[in-house]
Enzyme design. Structure first.
Site, short mmCIF file in Angstrom:
data_model
loop_
_atom_site.label_atom_id
_atom_site.label_comp_id
_atom_site.label_asym_id
_atom_site.label_seq_id
_atom_site.Cartn_x
_atom_site.Cartn_y
_atom_site.Cartn_z
N GLU A 174 0.71 -1.08 -0.04
CA GLU A 174 -0.02 -0.17 -0.12
C GLU A 174 0.61 1.27 0.08
O GLU A 174 0.28 2.37 0.41
CB GLU A 174 -0.86 -0.02 1.14
CG GLU A 174 -1.68 -1.14 1.24
CD GLU A 174 -3.10 -1.32 0.50
OE1 GLU A 174 -3.78 -0.06 0.30
OE2 GLU A 174 -3.54 -2.08 -0.43
N HIS A 250 -4.54 1.09 7.35
CA HIS A 250 -3.18 1.55 6.95
C HIS A 250 -2.68 2.15 8.37
O HIS A 250 -3.53 2.84 9.18
CB HIS A 250 -3.19 2.96 5.93
CG HIS A 250 -3.44 2.62 4.59
ND1 HIS A 250 -4.30 3.24 3.72
CD2 HIS A 250 -3.17 1.40 3.71
CE1 HIS A 250 -4.42 2.59 2.56
NE2 HIS A 250 -3.98 1.47 2.59
N CYS A 371 -3.01 11.03 3.84
CA CYS A 371 -3.38 10.29 2.82
C CYS A 371 -3.20 10.83 1.44
O CYS A 371 -2.82 10.47 0.33
CB CYS A 371 -4.74 9.80 2.71
SG CYS A 371 -5.26 8.84 4.35
O1 SUG Z 1 -7.95 2.94 0.14
N1 SUG Z 1 -10.58 5.03 0.00
C1 SUG Z 1 -9.18 5.03 0.13
C2 SUG Z 1 -8.44 5.62 1.22
C3 SUG Z 1 -7.03 5.59 1.29
C4 SUG Z 1 -6.42 6.34 2.65
N2 SUG Z 1 -5.02 6.41 2.42
C5 SUG Z 1 -4.14 6.36 3.24
N3 SUG Z 1 -4.72 6.00 4.63
N4 SUG Z 1 -3.04 6.51 3.16
C6 SUG Z 1 -8.66 3.34 0.52
O2 SUG Z 1 -9.54 2.65 1.27
C7 SUG Z 1 -12.70 4.58 -0.85
C8 SUG Z 1 -13.43 4.77 -2.36
C9 SUG Z 1 -14.70 4.53 -2.30
O3 SUG Z 1 -15.17 3.99 -1.36
O4 SUG Z 1 -15.42 5.21 -3.20
C10 SUG Z 1 -11.21 4.39 -0.89
O5 SUG Z 1 -10.56 3.82 -1.64
#
Ligand code: SUG
Length: 448
Positions: A174, A250, A371
């Site tokens: 990730e 994460h 993020c």
């Molecule tokens: O991978 N949300 C992302 C959020 C990423 C956050 N990044 C960090 N923590 N670095 C994920 O879960 C949601 C998309 C949706 O539901 O439409 C999403 O992909």
């Protein structure tokens, strides 16, 4: 030689929507199918970039991806013209269309892992695109991510790019969301801290019961090998499986580090004490004085950390040596978190100031300030080799703001995702964007 940390924020794409696509990410699941505001989302992100630039931090921008990803839909058997592919997917497999529409590349902390040149065997800055293979909608990001990164950091004398790891869950990666670098100063060798959720090959490591652990130990080790990091400059740690089951998908949802400081929740890691000793000793050998700031569960429960995204903050070094924490508005509206932050900054510790940003559009999908940014530590001559088109300036901010107003819709509902006109709008916008950011051809529609 002077060195800096530069933050490359993801520009939110025109299809930003709430697809409910990320099982294990509480906000994504609870806002599933809510109406989204792509224009507002992009402007909120740009406002953060502008504010950091104005505070004197080096700021860049990372382009969004082509969505809908028609090629991904074709690979799943939808055929015909682009409009036919979209309307058949909308009729027969809405979740797949939503996945291929996601603007999730905005969370650029997940785009790749970066090791600065001071840490790597060949003295170049290394990038490994993250395979993001835990979620389909994210697993389709890395080919374009690799092209965009190559267009931003093009000079092979300074920058080395690695393709994403094999796309199987055993190498689930990730990117920088599970990677932190500690150092005395950005240009000197540091200690890279890789946090994993499970091991794919060694059953002695416990795993969460409810939600997936996205990052494996084996993926982190592979990235460290690819980047030519020395054993002396690396520490691995495991996330507490129980916090993953509480929505910490994460590590950057429960810890953040910068310079010599790790700011973390008491329940974040397994075997915290030996981990802290290893970090302290390894950083000391690199001339650094490691400082750990533990937030006790009595002050802030894991649930409050997940709701407020306290740790999904940006910890930034100011010129006077003190640190600034960039937090989302949700931290101010949580009384326990806000009280804690007041105490934190009134003491004599390194974190002296809190700045609050409204990032609600991204937050509702589980993406906070941290993020939204990719950190790249660069020496001065490396910074000079970065594509100047992606470096934020007052003029670029104005251009991008006008570009958003021209191309983005105010609202997107589930039914709008089926509109084939959205594809045309997105391609028009992105074609213009590649000229603004001087990226060349990076999108599939530009390459055919
Ligand atoms: O991978 N949300 C992302 C959020 C990423 C956050 N990044 C960090 N923590 N670095 C994920 O879960 C949601 C998309 C949706 O539901 O439409 C999403 O992909």
């Amino acid at each position: 030689m002077p060195a800096f940390e530069m933050n490359f924020d993801g520009l939110v794409g025109p299809t930003h929507n709430y697809g409910g696509l990320s099982y294990g990410n509480v906000a994504s699941q609870s806002n599933s199918q809510a109406c989204s505001n792509p224009r507002e989302a992009a402007l909120q992100g740009l406002a953060k970039m502008k504010a950091l630039m104005e505070m004197g931090f080096k700021q860049g921008v990372l382009a969004p991806q082509e969505r809908p990803d028609v090629a991904a839909l074709r690979s799943l058997g939808f055929a015909g013209s682009d409009a036919e592919v979209i309307s058949r997917a909308a009729r027969e497999a809405m979740p797949l269309l939503a996945a291929c529409m996601s603007a999730s590349s905005m969370w650029t902390a997940n785009s790749c892992t970066v090791s600065p040149s001071a840490d790597t065997a060949d003295g170049r800055v290394h990038f490994t695109a993250a395979n993001l293979n835990c979620k389909f909608h994210r697993s389709i990001e890395h080919p374009t991510t690799s092209r965009v990164l190559a267009a931003m950091f093009a000079d092979p004398q300074h920058f080395a790019h690695h393709a994403a790891l094999p796309a199987v869950s055993q190498f689930g990666d990730e990117g920088a969301a599970n990677h932190t670098r500690f150092c005395k100063s950005y240009g000197e060798p540091g200690v890279e801290f890789f946090v994993f959720g499970r091991s794919a090959f060694d059953s002695r490591f416990p795993a969460p019961q409810r939600y997936p652990a996205r990052q494996t130990l084996e993926a982190s080790q592979a990235v460290a090998r690819l980047h030519g990091l020395s054993e002396e400059g690396v520490v691995y740690a495991q996330q507490t499986p129980a916090v993953i089951d509480q929505g910490v998908f994460h590590n950057d949802v429960i810890a953040v580090g910068n310079g010599e400081v790790l700011f973390y929740h008491q329940d974040a890691f397994l075997h915290t004490e030996p981990m802290l000793v290893e970090l302290q000793e390894k950083l000391a050998r690199r001339g650094g004085n490691f400082q750990a700031i533990c937030v006790p569960r009595e002050a802030v429960a894991v649930e409050d950390a997940v709701k407020s995204y306290l740790f999904n903050s940006q910890l930034l070094s100011r010129t006077d040596g003190s640190m600034l924490l960039i937090v989302p508005e949700e931290c101010r509206s949580n009384a326990r978190v806000w009280t804690y932050l007041q105490q934190l900054t009134s003491g004599s510790g390194p974190i002296r100031e809190i700045k609050v940003f409204d990032l609600k559009q991204s937050m509702q999908n589980g993406g906070g300030p941290a993020c939204l940014r990719l950190r790249v530590a660069l020496k001065e001559h490396e910074l000079a080799a970065v594509n100047p088109g992606v470096i934020m300036t007052p003029a670029l901010y104005d251009t991008l703001t006008a570009w958003v107003h021209k191309h983005y819709r105010d609202r997107l509902n589930d039914s709008d995702l089926a509109d084939p006109q959205l594809l045309v709008e997105c391609r028009t916008a992105l074609d213009e964007l590649t000229r603004i950011l001087k990226l060349g051809a990076v999108y599939p529609f530009q390459l055919t």
